[in-house]
Design an enzyme around this catalytic site. Structure first.
Site, PDB file in Angstrom:
ATOM      1  N   HIS A 230      -0.195   4.088  -8.402  1.00 43.30           N
ATOM      2  CA  HIS A 230      -0.732   3.783  -7.073  1.00 43.30           C
ATOM      3  C   HIS A 230      -2.172   3.287  -7.164  1.00 43.30           C
ATOM      4  CE1 HIS A 230      -1.907   5.359  -2.839  1.00 43.30           C
ATOM      5  NE2 HIS A 230      -1.316   4.180  -2.711  1.00 43.30           N
TER       6      HIS A 230
ATOM      7  N   GLU B  75       1.084  -0.526  -8.026  1.00 48.54           N
ATOM      8  CA  GLU B  75       1.018  -0.984  -6.635  1.00 48.54           C
ATOM      9  C   GLU B  75      -0.442  -1.068  -6.252  1.00 48.54           C
ATOM     10  OE1 GLU B  75       0.571  -0.435  -2.248  1.00 48.54           O
ATOM     11  OE2 GLU B  75      -0.199   0.794  -3.903  1.00 48.54           O
TER      12      GLU B  75
ATOM     13  N   ASP C  24      -3.506  -3.364  -3.458  1.00 49.74           N
ATOM     14  CA  ASP C  24      -3.657  -3.954  -2.129  1.00 49.74           C
ATOM     15  C   ASP C  24      -4.529  -5.204  -2.179  1.00 49.74           C
ATOM     16  OD1 ASP C  24      -2.625  -1.425  -0.569  1.00 49.74           O
ATOM     17  OD2 ASP C  24      -4.144  -0.698  -1.963  1.00 49.74           O
TER      18      ASP C  24
ATOM     19  N   HIS D  36      -8.252  -1.580  -0.511  1.00 50.05           N
ATOM     20  CA  HIS D  36      -7.308  -0.956   0.415  1.00 50.05           C
ATOM     21  C   HIS D  36      -7.816  -0.902   1.858  1.00 50.05           C
ATOM     22  CE1 HIS D  36      -5.453   2.472   2.566  1.00 50.05           C
ATOM     23  NE2 HIS D  36      -4.352   2.063   1.956  1.00 50.05           N
TER      24      HIS D  36
ATOM     25  N   GLU E 291       0.634  -5.213  -2.206  1.00 45.00           N
ATOM     26  CA  GLU E 291       0.700  -4.977  -0.764  1.00 45.00           C
ATOM     27  C   GLU E 291      -0.304  -5.861  -0.036  1.00 45.00           C
ATOM     28  OE1 GLU E 291      -0.166  -1.621   2.674  1.00 45.00           O
ATOM     29  OE2 GLU E 291       0.129  -0.946   0.594  1.00 45.00           O
TER      30      GLU E 291
END
Length: 247
Positions: free
Chosen positions: A15, A42, A44, A57, A117
């Site tokens: 993450h 993952e 952002d 993020h 993302e």
């Protein structure tokens, strides 16, 4: 065309790199994830005021840098001046917010796949998705598998139109009763659910409908084992070093 993300997707995904081990969404975090054996992360992506895709993020830079204010109102030069590491530890003082371009180069070198993302500010769903999609078409060059995800259906539809060769994932907290309609509207291949709202029945229903089921953010080994036993396709964790032994 590069190998599909789902063809190589591991069951443990880091993450924001390895958020529990290094400052999130930075190159050092991506390298730390790879160092402990993570095969996919993952992260952002959002935009600066002058349209540069960067990895961050929050909508505000305050939590993870020595600055403050919306990232969308700062130029890339202003973003580049921020310290994005010392909030985590003095060891990381001087670490910077990376660009998407730097990140793609880093991950290609590390040989790991990416769940990217799209994190637009409200009102900037379309321009963010358009910029990121066009950038990926120019710079990704089939170097490694990638999955694009977002909480925002408009952003998913927009980026999916620009990058039809890349799979999409729909992010949610709780699973809405019309989840299948939402996945279809977004053109998504996977549903990503907050861990508190996952049930074994939901996993079964979503997978039976032909979708992948991913869970975030799982840091407890016992909880991760239960979810993996239920058959979820992957869990996303701040501590990949803790969960990788489970598989």
């Amino acid at each position: 065309m590069t190998t599909s993300f789902f063809d190589t997707m591991p069951r443990i995904i880091g993450h924001r790199g390895a958020r529990g081990l290094a400052p999130e969404n930075t190159l050092v975090s991506f390298r730390k994830a790879a160092e402990v054996g993570t095969k996919s992360i993952e992260i952002d992506v959002t935009l600066t005021a002058d349209g540069v895709p960067v990895i961050h993020h929050d909508m505000d830079v305050k939590r993870c840098t020595d600055g403050s204010g919306p990232i969308l109102l700062k130029t890339f030069e202003e973003i580049r001046d921020l310290d994005a590491g010392s909030w985590f530890s003095d060891q990381y003082r001087g670490v910077r917010i990376p660009t998407l371009e730097e990140t793609l180069d880093c991950l290609a070198d590390l040989g790991i796949s990416l769940n990217l993302e799209v994190k637009p500010c409200a009102g900037w769903q379309v321009p963010t998705a358009e910029t990121v999609g066009q950038f990926l078409n120019t710079h990704l060059k089939d170097r490694f598998p990638i999955l694009l995800s977002s909480f925002d259906i408009e952003a998913l539809v927009t980026i999916g139109r620009i990058t039809p060769h890349l799979p999409l994932g729909y992010l949610t907290e709780a699973i809405a009763p019309d989840w299948e309609k939402r996945l279809s509207e977004a053109g998504a291949a996977s549903l990503h659910v907050q861990r508190e709202f996952v049930t074994e029945a939901a996993v079964r229903d979503v997978q039976s409908a032909g979708y992948k089921f991913l869970v975030y953010t799982v840091n407890d080994e016992d909880e991760a084992k239960r979810l993996l036993d239920w058959g979820v396709d992957a869990v996303i964790t701040d501590y990949p070093d803790r969960l990788l032994p489970l598989i």
